[in-house]
Scaffold this active site. Structure first.
Site, short mmCIF file in Angstrom:
data_model
loop_
_atom_site.label_atom_id
_atom_site.label_comp_id
_atom_site.label_asym_id
_atom_site.label_seq_id
_atom_site.Cartn_x
_atom_site.Cartn_y
_atom_site.Cartn_z
N GLU A 129 107.61 -4.68 135.40
CA GLU A 129 106.35 -3.94 134.52
C GLU A 129 107.21 -2.34 134.90
O GLU A 129 105.71 -1.20 135.77
CB GLU A 129 104.76 -3.85 135.11
CG GLU A 129 104.39 -5.23 134.78
CD GLU A 129 103.36 -5.79 135.25
OE1 GLU A 129 102.76 -5.36 136.10
OE2 GLU A 129 102.21 -6.26 134.22
N ASP A 171 99.70 -14.43 133.99
CA ASP A 171 99.09 -13.25 135.13
C ASP A 171 97.99 -13.34 135.49
O ASP A 171 96.93 -13.38 134.81
CB ASP A 171 99.17 -12.14 134.35
CG ASP A 171 98.66 -11.05 135.29
OD1 ASP A 171 99.86 -11.38 136.27
OD2 ASP A 171 98.95 -10.46 134.92
N GLU A 177 91.05 -10.28 139.64
CA GLU A 177 90.94 -9.60 137.93
C GLU A 177 90.82 -10.11 136.62
O GLU A 177 90.02 -9.65 136.08
CB GLU A 177 92.85 -9.22 138.37
CG GLU A 177 92.91 -8.10 136.85
CD GLU A 177 94.81 -7.74 137.16
OE1 GLU A 177 95.33 -8.64 138.34
OE2 GLU A 177 95.29 -7.72 135.82
C1 LIG Z 1 100.73 -5.15 140.80
O1 LIG Z 1 100.96 -5.03 139.67
C2 LIG Z 1 99.86 -5.86 139.43
C3 LIG Z 1 99.04 -5.42 138.05
O2 LIG Z 1 97.77 -4.10 138.41
C4 LIG Z 1 98.28 -6.26 137.11
O3 LIG Z 1 97.08 -6.47 136.09
C5 LIG Z 1 98.96 -7.93 136.76
O4 LIG Z 1 98.14 -8.49 136.90
O5 LIG Z 1 100.24 -7.78 137.53
C6 LIG Z 1 100.81 -6.32 138.53
C7 LIG Z 1 101.86 -7.81 139.26
O6 LIG Z 1 101.10 -8.94 139.70
O7 LIG Z 1 103.24 -6.92 139.60
#
Ligand SMILES: CO[C@H]1[C@H](O)[C@@H](O)[C@H](O)O[C@@H]1C(=O)O
Length: 688
Positions: free
Chosen positions: A279, A352, A380
Site C-alpha cells: 500500500e 483483508d 474495520e
Molecule cells: C494499516 O493499514 C491498513 C488499512 O487501513 C486497512 O484498510 C487495510 O485493511 O489494511 C492495511 C494494513 O493492514 O496494512
C-alpha cells in the site's frame, strides 16, 4: 457504571474463598501487582484490605515462584519442569488438616497470571475445593498491534483517540497506561506494538524512544513487552542517508546503531513489526531487494539483544490478476531464506479482514519459516464500534482450519503454535480496538473481542461459548436469566453480520475509504481495479462471484490437497465460500434446492431478522444491569439493525439489476430506493 472497568469488576460471587491473608515470602514489582490485584478483589468482595504473611500457617492462599520456600515445601520441583516461563499451577493443598490454595510458577509473571486465573474462577463461580490446575500458554508472544499514529488518530480505530498521549509523555503519565497493562495481563497478553504499521520514521527518534521507555516502564511489572512498527525508509527519512537499501553498509550500520540505542534505553525491548512494499509503503523492493533481504538486515541488528522481526505478508499488486494470490506468490520463493529471529505475520484471510474469508493459503505452505496469524479485533469491516459482532467464532474458524500442510490435522493452530513445527518463535497478533473512550472500545460488547483474543492466544482450545460465558459473567451479570440469552446473541452475531453484509463468500463490496456501508456499484473510472467492488463480485446478467477455480485465477491451486480439489469444485465447495471461489449463475441450484439468487435474498433477509431478534432479547435484559450500559447497547443495536436493512436493500437492489429476478415474496421488501442509496453513502457519521 460506564464500562471502564472492563471484565475486572469483581462483583461479589456466590461463594467467596477466604483469602483475607495471603502468604508470600518473596518480593518483586510483579509480585506486588499480584498482591495489589488480590487486594482490589478482596476490597470489592468484603470491603477490607488483605493481610500478608511470610509463613504458611497464617493464610489460606499461598503464592510464589519456584524459588519460594513456602512453595517448594509443598510442590515438587519436577512439577515446574513443564511450565515454561508463563505457566502456573493452582492447587488446593492439605497440610496437616489445613486447606490452602497455592499458586505457583517458575516466574513472578506466571504467579500474576495464576492470580488472575484464580480470581476469574471465583468470579464465575467455578472455584472447586479439589482444584488442581496446570496451565501454560500455547503461544510465546501474544501481541496487540495498535494502529495508532503519533498525532493520536487511530487508523481504523472507532473508540476515540489513541491512549498514548505522546505530547505529554514521558513526563505526564496517564493512569490509563497501568490500567491497560493490567487488563492485558489479566488475559495473558504479553506484548504490544504501540504504533501504526503505516509507521512514521519519527517513532525511532531519541525523543520518542524516551516516551516509549516511559510506557515500557509502566507495562513491565505486568509482563507486557513493548515493540514498535518501523518505517523501512527510516535511515533515509530520519537518518538523512541517501537511501535505505538493505544491502548498503551505511544503512546496515544505521540500523545496528539504532538497535543499540533502543536497547540502551529499553533493555527488554521486544522488536520490530514491519509493513514493507505494501500500500505504497517503502521496502526492500524499492532497491531491487527481497522481503528476506529487508527482514534479515533488521533481524541481524536486533539479534544481539534477542529482539525479533515480525514481517508482514500483507502485500498486493494491481498487476496480479487476483489479489488473493499475491502474498503466496511473493513469499513462497523466500521460504528458508529468513533468519531465525524473523517471523512472517499473515492476516487470517488472503484479502483483508472480511467478515468471512477462507484462510490464507500461506499458512502451512512455508515449511521452513515460522508463521504467525494477524487477526483484526477492531471491526474495520464488521460495522466499526456500532455493530455487535463477537469475533471468537471468526478467530477460531481460522485457527481450527485444516491446511493439510503436514497431512490431515494440520490446523493453523498447530502450524503456528509449534505443535507440528518446532520453531523457536511462536506468536499470535491482533489489531487492537482500544482507544481513549471511557469504555475503551466504543461498544460495550467490543470489549469481548479484546478479551477473546487474549484468551485464545493463551489457549486456542477454549470454545467461543466458554469465553463468552466467562466474559459476560465478569462484565455484566452472573444471573442465568441474563447470561444465557446474551450468550446466544454473541454466538450468533458474527454470522448475522456475514449474512447482512456479504453472505456466501461475497467480499469487499464496501464503500470506498471508510469500509462501513455497502457500495457494490462503486467505481472510479481509471482507478485501481483491485480497489473496485466489481473486481470482487463480478455481477453480470449471467451470475455473480470470483472465479478462482483452475479455469479462473487458479487461486485454489495455492491450497494443499484435498482442499484445492474441494474448493475447485462448486458442488463440493462449502456454500459459505461459494462466491469466493466461483462465478455462479443466478439460476444455480443450491443444496437446499433454491436457486442462487433466491438464496442470496434469504441470506440477507436472515441477517436483518437476526439483528431484530437481538434487539428483542436485549429489551428483556433491562432488569439485570445498570441503566447506562443497558441504554448504550440498546441504541447501538438499533443502529445495527437499521444498517442491516441498508445493506440488504443496497445489495439486493443492485444485484437485481443484473439478475432481473424478483425478490421472493416471503422476505421483507426493500424500504429504500437504489438511487437514494447510491446518493448517500452509509457512513458511521450518519449516526452521530
Ligand atoms: C494499516 O493499514 C491498513 C488499512 O487501513 C486497512 O484498510 C487495510 O485493511 O489494511 C492495511 C494494513 O493492514 O496494512
Amino acid at each position: 457504571e460506564d464500562g471502564s472497568k472492563l471484565w475486572l469488576r469483581y462483583t461479589p460471587p456466590e461463594a467467596i474463598y477466604d483469602f483475607s491473608t495471603v502468604t508470600m515470602d518473596e518480593t518483586s514489582p510483579t509480585l506486588e501487582k499480584a498482591l495489589k490485584e488480590l487486594n482490589i478483589a478482596w476490597q470489592s468482595f468484603e470491603g477490607k484490605d488483605i493481610q500478608t504473611s511470610k509463613t504458611t500457617d497464617a493464610g489460606s492462599l499461598v503464592i510464589g515462584t519456584s524459588k519460594s520456600k513456602n512453595i517448594t515445601s509443598v510442590i515438587s520441583s519436577k512439577d515446574f519442569d513443564d511450565l515454561g516461563n508463563d505457566g502456573y499451577i493452582i492447587r488446593n493443598i492439605n497440610k496437616g488438616g489445613k486447606q490452602s490454595i497455592t499458586i505457583a510458577s517458575n516466574t513472578d509473571i506466571g504467579v500474576l497470571y495464576g492470580v488472575f486465573h484464580f480470581l476469574r474462577l471465583i468470579q464465575t463461580n467455578q472455584l472447586s475445593a479439589s482444584i488442581n490446575i496446570v496451565e501454560k500458554p500455547k503461544y510465546d508472544i501474544r501481541i496487540l498491534n495498535h494502529w495508532d499514529n503519533l498525532d493520536r488518530t487511530v487508523e481504523r480505530g472507532y473508540a476515540g483517540y489513541s491512549l498514548w498521549k505522546w505530547d505529554e509523555l514521558p513526563n505526564t503519565l496517564s493512569p490509563r497506561y497501568e490500567a491497560y497493562a493490567r487488563a492485558n495481563a489479566s488475559i495473558g497478553i504479553n506484548a504490544t506494538v504501540l504504533n501504526n504499521v503505516n509507521a512514521s520514521p519519527q517513532i525511532l527518534s531519541k525523543e520518542y524512544l524516551h516516551k516509549v521507555k516511559a510506557l515500557a516502564d509502566i507495562f513491565r511489572p505486568y509482563g507486557l513487552k513493548v515493540y514498535l512498527a518501523v518505517n523501512f525508509s527510516s535511515p533515509k527519512e530520519l537518518g538523512g542517508l541517501p537511501n535505505s537499501d538493505p544491502l548498503n553498509k551505511e544503512v546496515i550500520k544505521w540500523w545496528n546503531d539504532k538497535a543499540k540505542e533502543i536497547y540502551s534505553i529499553i533493555p527488554d525491548f521486544g522488536g520490530f513489526l514491519v509493513k514493507a512494499n505494501s500500500e505504497g509503503l517503502p521496502g526492500p523492493q524499492d532497491y531491487g531487494r527481497t522481503h528476506a533481504d529487508g527482514a534479515n538486515m533488521l533481524a541481524d541488528a536486533l539479534k544481539p539483544y534477542n529482539g525479533i522481526v515480525m514481517w508482514r505478508a500483507f502485500v498486493y499488486n494491481p498487476s496480479n490478476e487476483d489479489r488473493a494470490k499475491q502474498a503466496y506468490l511473493e513469499f513462497m520463493p523466500l521460504d528458508g531464506q529468513f533468519r531465525d529471529n524473523v517471523i512472517i505475520q499473515i492476516k487470517n484471510g488472503p484479502i483483508d479482514f472480511q467478515p468471512r474469508e477462507p484462510f490464507s493459503p500461506l499458512f502451512g505452505a512455508m515449511q521452513k519459516t515460522p508463521e504467525m496469524v494477524e487477526f483484526q479485533i477492531t471491526q474495520e469491516y464488521l460495522g466499526f464500534s456500532n455493530h455487535l459482532a463477537y469475533l471468537a467464532p471468526l478467530f477460531k474458524e481460522t485457527l481450527d482450519s485444516d491446511t493439510y500442510a503436514n497431512g490431515k490435522g494440520s490446523t493453523i493452530a498447530k502450524i503456528t503454535d509449534g505443535t507440528l513445527r518446532p520453531h523457536k518463535l511462536t506468536a499470535i497478533a491482533a489489531v487492537a480496538n482500544i482507544g481513549e473512550d471511557t469504555n475503551w472500545c466504543g461498544h460495550h460488547f467490543a470489549q469481548s473481542n479484546w478479551y477473546a483474543f487474549g484468551r485464545l492466544a493463551w489457549d486456542h482450545q477454549l470454545t467461543s461459548k466458554q469465553i463468552a460465558d466467562e466474559w459476560i459473567k465478569m462484565t455484566f451479570s452472573k444471573d442465568n436469566g441474563f447470561v444465557n440469552p446474551v450468550k446466544d446473541i454473541m454466538l450468533a452475531s458474527r454470522e448475522a453480520v456475514v449474512d447482512y453484509m456479504m453472505p456466501m463468500g461475497l467480499h469487499h463490496i464496501f464503500a470506498f475509504g471508510h469500509h462501513y456501508g455497502p457500495e457494490p456499484w462503486g467505481d472510479v473510472p481509471g482507478g485501481r481495479p483491485d480497489w473496485m467492488p466489481w473486481y470482487y463480485h463480478n455481477a453480470d446478467s449471467v451470475g455473480l462471484g470470483f472465479d478462482r477455480s483452475i479455469t479462473g485465477s487458479n487461486a485454489v491451486s495455492q491450497y494443499f490437497s484435498p482442499l484445492k480439489e474441494i474448493y475447485n469444485d462448486a458442488s463440493r465447495c462449502p456454500e459459505n465460500l461459494l462466491l469466493w471461489f466461483h462465478y455462479i449463475p443466478w439460476s444455480y441450484k443450491m443444496k437446499n434446492g433454491r436457486i442462487m439468487w433466491d438464496e442470496l435474498c434469504y441470506k440477507y433477509n436472515s441477517g436483518v431478522q437476526q439483528t431484530r431478534s437481538f434487539q428483542q432479547t436485549w429489551r428483556q435484559m433491562q432488569p439485570y444491569i445498570d441503566e447506562q450500559r443497558f441504554n448504550d447497547v440498546k441504541s447501538k443495536l438499533e443502529i445495527q439493525s437499521q444498517d442491516a436493512v441498508w445493506w440488504k436493500d443496497a445489495c439486493l437492489l443492485y444485484f437485481q439489476t443484473f439478475s432481473k429476478r424478483p425478490i421472493p415474496s416471503d422476505i421483507e421488501p426493500p424500504v429504500h430506493k437504489l438511487e437514494d442509496l447510491k446518493k448517500i453513502k452509509l457512513d458511521m457519521k450518519h449516526h452521530n
